[in-house]
Design a protein around this motif. Structure first.
Motif, PDB file in Angstrom:
ATOM      1  N   ARG A   1     -58.694  25.275 -16.959  1.00  0.00           N
ATOM      2  CA  ARG A   1     -57.315  25.667 -16.630  1.00  0.00           C
ATOM      3  C   ARG A   1     -56.445  25.727 -17.871  1.00  0.00           C
ATOM      4  O   ARG A   1     -55.650  26.664 -18.042  1.00  0.00           O
ATOM      5  CB  ARG A   1     -56.726  24.679 -15.613  1.00  0.00           C
ATOM      6  CG  ARG A   1     -57.356  24.767 -14.231  1.00  0.00           C
ATOM      7  CD  ARG A   1     -56.501  24.055 -13.191  1.00  0.00           C
ATOM      8  NE  ARG A   1     -56.324  22.639 -13.472  1.00  0.00           N
ATOM      9  CZ  ARG A   1     -57.129  21.677 -13.059  1.00  0.00           C
ATOM     10  NH1 ARG A   1     -58.230  21.984 -12.359  1.00  0.00           N
ATOM     11  NH2 ARG A   1     -56.892  20.420 -13.336  1.00  0.00           N
ATOM     12  N   LEU A   2     -56.571  24.722 -18.729  1.00  0.00           N
ATOM     13  CA  LEU A   2     -55.775  24.712 -19.966  1.00  0.00           C
ATOM     14  C   LEU A   2     -56.067  25.946 -20.818  1.00  0.00           C
ATOM     15  O   LEU A   2     -55.154  26.560 -21.371  1.00  0.00           O
ATOM     16  CB  LEU A   2     -56.081  23.454 -20.779  1.00  0.00           C
ATOM     17  CG  LEU A   2     -55.145  22.259 -20.659  1.00  0.00           C
ATOM     18  CD1 LEU A   2     -55.604  21.149 -21.600  1.00  0.00           C
ATOM     19  CD2 LEU A   2     -53.712  22.642 -20.970  1.00  0.00           C
ATOM     20  N   ILE A   3     -57.333  26.291 -20.938  1.00  0.00           N
ATOM     21  CA  ILE A   3     -57.714  27.445 -21.752  1.00  0.00           C
ATOM     22  C   ILE A   3     -57.134  28.719 -21.172  1.00  0.00           C
ATOM     23  O   ILE A   3     -56.593  29.566 -21.903  1.00  0.00           O
ATOM     24  CB  ILE A   3     -59.243  27.534 -21.878  1.00  0.00           C
ATOM     25  CG1 ILE A   3     -59.766  26.353 -22.693  1.00  0.00           C
ATOM     26  CG2 ILE A   3     -59.671  28.847 -22.536  1.00  0.00           C
ATOM     27  CD1 ILE A   3     -61.252  26.155 -22.601  1.00  0.00           C
ATOM     28  N   CYS A   4     -57.225  28.877 -19.863  1.00  0.00           N
ATOM     29  CA  CYS A   4     -56.662  30.071 -19.230  1.00  0.00           C
ATOM     30  C   CYS A   4     -55.152  30.161 -19.459  1.00  0.00           C
ATOM     31  O   CYS A   4     -54.615  31.238 -19.734  1.00  0.00           O
ATOM     32  CB  CYS A   4     -56.963  30.060 -17.731  1.00  0.00           C
ATOM     33  SG  CYS A   4     -58.701  30.360 -17.333  1.00  0.00           S
ATOM     34  N   GLN A   5     -54.474  29.027 -19.359  1.00  0.00           N
ATOM     35  CA  GLN A   5     -53.033  29.017 -19.597  1.00  0.00           C
ATOM     36  C   GLN A   5     -52.714  29.445 -21.027  1.00  0.00           C
ATOM     37  O   GLN A   5     -51.786  30.223 -21.275  1.00  0.00           O
ATOM     38  CB  GLN A   5     -52.469  27.626 -19.326  1.00  0.00           C
ATOM     39  CG  GLN A   5     -52.462  27.237 -17.855  1.00  0.00           C
ATOM     40  CD  GLN A   5     -52.247  25.753 -17.642  1.00  0.00           C
ATOM     41  OE1 GLN A   5     -52.103  24.970 -18.602  1.00  0.00           O
ATOM     42  NE2 GLN A   5     -52.232  25.317 -16.386  1.00  0.00           N
ATOM     43  N   ARG A   6     -53.502  28.962 -21.975  1.00  0.00           N
ATOM     44  CA  ARG A   6     -53.233  29.275 -23.384  1.00  0.00           C
ATOM     45  C   ARG A   6     -53.660  30.687 -23.745  1.00  0.00           C
ATOM     46  O   ARG A   6     -53.065  31.318 -24.615  1.00  0.00           O
ATOM     47  CB  ARG A   6     -53.909  28.232 -24.272  1.00  0.00           C
ATOM     48  CG  ARG A   6     -53.293  26.858 -24.057  1.00  0.00           C
ATOM     49  CD  ARG A   6     -53.892  25.768 -24.892  1.00  0.00           C
ATOM     50  NE  ARG A   6     -53.246  24.500 -24.572  1.00  0.00           N
ATOM     51  CZ  ARG A   6     -53.121  23.479 -25.403  1.00  0.00           C
ATOM     52  NH1 ARG A   6     -53.626  23.577 -26.610  1.00  0.00           N
ATOM     53  NH2 ARG A   6     -52.519  22.374 -25.036  1.00  0.00           N
ATOM     54  N   LEU A   7     -54.671  31.198 -23.059  1.00  0.00           N
ATOM     55  CA  LEU A   7     -55.095  32.577 -23.311  1.00  0.00           C
ATOM     56  C   LEU A   7     -54.076  33.584 -22.812  1.00  0.00           C
ATOM     57  O   LEU A   7     -54.078  34.742 -23.233  1.00  0.00           O
ATOM     58  CB  LEU A   7     -56.448  32.846 -22.657  1.00  0.00           C
ATOM     59  CG  LEU A   7     -57.681  32.255 -23.344  1.00  0.00           C
ATOM     60  CD1 LEU A   7     -58.924  32.461 -22.485  1.00  0.00           C
ATOM     61  CD2 LEU A   7     -57.895  32.878 -24.730  1.00  0.00           C
ATOM     62  N   SER A   8     -53.188  33.136 -21.919  1.00  0.00           N
ATOM     63  CA  SER A   8     -52.195  34.062 -21.362  1.00  0.00           C
ATOM     64  C   SER A   8     -51.237  34.590 -22.423  1.00  0.00           C
ATOM     65  O   SER A   8     -50.568  35.595 -22.202  1.00  0.00           O
ATOM     66  CB  SER A   8     -51.406  33.369 -20.241  1.00  0.00           C
ATOM     67  OG  SER A   8     -50.624  32.300 -20.746  1.00  0.00           O
ATOM     68  N   GLN A   9     -51.159  33.907 -23.565  1.00  0.00           N
ATOM     69  CA  GLN A   9     -50.270  34.390 -24.636  1.00  0.00           C
ATOM     70  C   GLN A   9     -50.868  35.579 -25.379  1.00  0.00           C
ATOM     71  O   GLN A   9     -50.173  36.246 -26.145  1.00  0.00           O
ATOM     72  CB  GLN A   9     -49.990  33.253 -25.622  1.00  0.00           C
ATOM     73  CG  GLN A   9     -51.203  32.812 -26.431  1.00  0.00           C
ATOM     74  CD  GLN A   9     -50.925  31.640 -27.332  1.00  0.00           C
ATOM     75  OE1 GLN A   9     -50.176  31.758 -28.307  1.00  0.00           O
ATOM     76  NE2 GLN A   9     -51.506  30.489 -27.004  1.00  0.00           N
ATOM     77  N   PHE A  10     -52.160  35.853 -25.155  1.00  0.00           N
ATOM     78  CA  PHE A  10     -52.825  36.972 -25.818  1.00  0.00           C
ATOM     79  C   PHE A  10     -52.981  38.147 -24.856  1.00  0.00           C
ATOM     80  O   PHE A  10     -53.008  37.975 -23.642  1.00  0.00           O
ATOM     81  CB  PHE A  10     -54.216  36.544 -26.321  1.00  0.00           C
ATOM     82  CG  PHE A  10     -54.205  35.425 -27.302  1.00  0.00           C
ATOM     83  CD1 PHE A  10     -53.707  35.606 -28.575  1.00  0.00           C
ATOM     84  CD2 PHE A  10     -54.701  34.170 -26.956  1.00  0.00           C
ATOM     85  CE1 PHE A  10     -53.704  34.570 -29.498  1.00  0.00           C
ATOM     86  CE2 PHE A  10     -54.705  33.129 -27.867  1.00  0.00           C
ATOM     87  CZ  PHE A  10     -54.194  33.326 -29.140  1.00  0.00           C
ATOM     88  N   GLU A  11     -53.111  39.320 -25.407  1.00  0.00           N
ATOM     89  CA  GLU A  11     -53.343  40.517 -24.599  1.00  0.00           C
ATOM     90  C   GLU A  11     -54.843  40.675 -24.389  1.00  0.00           C
ATOM     91  O   GLU A  11     -55.494  41.527 -24.995  1.00  0.00           O
ATOM     92  CB  GLU A  11     -52.735  41.743 -25.288  1.00  0.00           C
ATOM     93  CG  GLU A  11     -51.216  41.656 -25.431  1.00  0.00           C
ATOM     94  CD  GLU A  11     -50.641  42.845 -26.172  1.00  0.00           C
ATOM     95  OE1 GLU A  11     -50.629  43.955 -25.614  1.00  0.00           O
ATOM     96  OE2 GLU A  11     -50.212  42.660 -27.332  1.00  0.00           O
ATOM     97  N   LEU A  12     -55.376  39.838 -23.512  1.00  0.00           N
ATOM     98  CA  LEU A  12     -56.808  39.812 -23.238  1.00  0.00           C
ATOM     99  C   LEU A  12     -57.050  39.891 -21.744  1.00  0.00           C
ATOM    100  O   LEU A  12     -56.190  39.523 -20.938  1.00  0.00           O
ATOM    101  CB  LEU A  12     -57.431  38.512 -23.773  1.00  0.00           C
ATOM    102  CG  LEU A  12     -57.472  38.308 -25.297  1.00  0.00           C
ATOM    103  CD1 LEU A  12     -57.852  36.856 -25.605  1.00  0.00           C
ATOM    104  CD2 LEU A  12     -58.465  39.257 -25.935  1.00  0.00           C
TER     105      LEU A  12
END
Length: 334
Positions: free
Chosen positions: A165-176
């Motif tokens: 969950r933490l990784i998904c939250q932090r990946l949201s800042q990227f255009e991926l």
């Protein structure tokens, strides 16, 4: 009002590792605590001293909470564990007492997520492969083989536990494009994380530039990542494992990495962690291996003690625990 009595119950060497000086001082202020480490042997030898202990602060190498030890702690109502898994010390006798149990595993998830985030960015830039080429005397200018941290690159997360969950939250800042596989996670969680559900591991491995493993090590997950799944990965894809080595068929992983030099693996864990210096994985040019360092280390460990301290504040205030561990939710915990 009289303060509840508490003790530290963990291996002596881990007290200052898990609990900072300020955390120890605050615990001694809000509870009646002598500031030293106690042992199970002391409790059993001198039970009258521990008759009124209401709270235990613990950490790595906590003793098994069996019926004999619990009998010597008749007033125990809360056990705050400043580390991750509690499986090795909880017992049926413990659950029968209805003692409040918390874990700091969500605090330990933070550095693992940070390690993984760095690995994902490096993977999408193919940083390790480019570095290896330089050490071989070549400058690899093949930018068309770099996925890049941008739209069109896809990252797959296996398991939406605390780390996932933490990784998904932090990946949201990227255009991926972020997808995940977790048959136990609710649709509402996928929506909350803005992550698309992938129905099978085959679909995840075959469609992602980076696959990151965060499933717990349970009997049903051992060997879950097979050679067939790894073989499905697209050209130049990267597999990351910061979970546990036994979840992956390691022999198959070695075979696939030898047969597919375009695939890269970032591994912080292996099946036999006494063999980091001798594993055949270490000899492969398409592997970046570290010795189980993704979790809390150094000052990061104080997060665990700080969380135990916060759980105590909530207990004393009559508030619900931040991270309760119960007979129901321990089933899916690592």
């Amino acid at each position: 009002m009289k303060k509840p009595k508490s003790i530290f119950l963990l291996k002596e060497e881990f007290l200052s590792v898990v609990y900072s000086e300020s955390a120890i001082a605050e615990i001694c202020d809000i509870t009646e605590n002598d500031g030293r480490v106690h042992t199970a042997e002391e409790i059993l030898k001198n039970p009258e001293y521990y008759q009124d202990v209401e709270i235990i602060f613990s950490g790595w190498n906590a003793p098994v909470l069996n019926a004999e030890l619990l009998h010597a702690l008749p007033s125990l109502k809360a056990f705050f564990y400043g580390a991750g898994t509690v499986r090795y010390f909880v017992t049926d006798a413990f659950w029968e007492r209805n003692i409040r149990l918390t874990s700091a595993y969500t605090a330990n998830a933070i550095p693992v997520a940070e390690y993984t985030m760095a690995s994902i960015v490096f993977a999408l830039k193919r940083a390790w492969t480019k570095n290896y080429a330089l050490r071989q005397g070549r400058i690899d200018h093949a930018s068309q083989e770099v996925s890049g941290v941008y739209t069109g690159s896809r990252v797959g997360i296996i398991s939406l536990g605390a780390i996932g969950r933490l990784i998904c939250q932090r990946l949201s800042q990227f255009e991926l494009d972020v997808v995940a596989y977790d048959p136990f996670a609710s649709e509402s969680l996928f929506q909350e994380l803005s992550v698309r559900r992938v129905p099978t591991l085959e679909a995840l491995f075959s469609g992602c530039d980076v696959v990151s493993l965060h499933a717990p090590k349970l009997p049903e997950t051992e060997g879950m990542i097979t050679g067939e799944l790894l073989q499905l990965m697209p050209r130049n894809a990267t597999f990351i494992n910061t979970s546990r080595g036994a979840i992956v068929d390691e022999n198959a992983l070695v075979r696939v990495l030898k047969n597919r030099p375009d695939i890269f693996a970032v591994l912080d864990v292996i099946t036999d962690e006494t063999a980091y210096c001798t594993t055949p994985l270490l000899t492969l040019p398409n592997v970046f291996l570290t010795p189980h360092i993704a979790g809390s280390a150094g000052r990061e460990c104080h997060r665990l003690g700080d969380m135990a301290r916060e759980e105590c504040h909530r207990y004393l205030a009559g508030e619900p625990a931040l991270v309760p561990v119960t007979p129901d939710n321990i089933v899916r915990m690592a």
